[in-house]
Design an enzyme around this catalytic site. Structure first.
Site: not given
Length: 228
Positions: A49, A121
């Site tokens: 992320d 991610e």
């Protein structure tokens, strides 16, 4: 470690061959499949992320050198939101190689925006750890592709846009109804349904009510645009 044929094919789809294949295996292993002998991808999601965010922040600054923070923020949010991440995951057929527990499979885990978004991610983080930031950056820019150049079109607040659509047709404002909540208290997952007075509706799942509402509104807008 030798990768399965599916994972080797996945390496080809994303354009990165892992020096440490174990990183890829961990990236595609959901928490529902974790065990004492098998690590899941949650820690990689956390790292990925941040890597994704940095790549997108750099890309947006380079794309528009005169943009203010107020202009950049909605563009950034449009590029890193779970819905966009899930779309990228679908394009590279990430769901085909995800390792999910039986209960998650039964509940339709491969269709969940949050699960797919988290998984891409994790893959980004795995590439970052395997090849460094420049390699991960190249991967993200390649996978996100034209989305970065056209982000202004996607940066509108979806709930506002849906309300404007309804008002223009003299309909009541959209309603957002929570239809489900799952997961532990520290990591809840919400399912929200966006509903219009004309009977049109769309559902989305996300780690927060706000994100789920935005994703449901965005999904409903796409459906309405496609129908017209």
């Amino acid at each position: 470690m030798k990768l399965s044929a599916d994972l080797k094919a996945f390496e080809e789809r994303i354009g990165h061959q892992f020096a440490d294949p174990a990183l890829l295996v961990r990236a595609v292993t959901h928490a529902s499949m974790s065990s004492a002998n098998r690590d899941d991808n949650q820690r990689l999601e956390f790292l990925g992320d941040r890597v994704l965010g940095l790549v997108m922040a750099e890309a947006l600054l380079a794309l528009d050198t005169g943009a203010t923070e107020g202009q950049l923020a909605p563009r950034f949010n449009a590029l890193v939101r779970k819905e966009t991440c899930a779309d990228v995951a679908r394009e590279i057929d990430l769901g085909k190689v995800l390792k999910l527990g039986r209960s998650e499979m039964i509940s339709g885990g491969l269709r969940k925006l949050a699960l797919l978004g988290d998984a891409i991610e994790a893959v980004i983080a795995a590439v970052y750890l395997d090849g460094g930031f420049d390699v991960a950056k190249a991967l993200v820019l390649r996978l996100w592709g034209a989305r970065i150049d056209t982000v202004e079109e996607d940066a509108r607040d979806a709930k506002t846009a849906l309300q404007e659509w309804a008002q223009a047709r003299k309909l009541a404002p959209p309603q957002y109804v929570q239809t489900n909540r799952s997961g532990p208290d520290h990591a809840p997952v919400f399912t929200i349904e966006a509903r219009l007075e004309n009977g049109k509706q769309a559902r989305a799942t996300a780690p927060s009510k706000r994100a789920a509402e935005q994703e449901a509104a965005s999904t409903l807008l796409r459906q309405l645009e496609n129908n017209t």
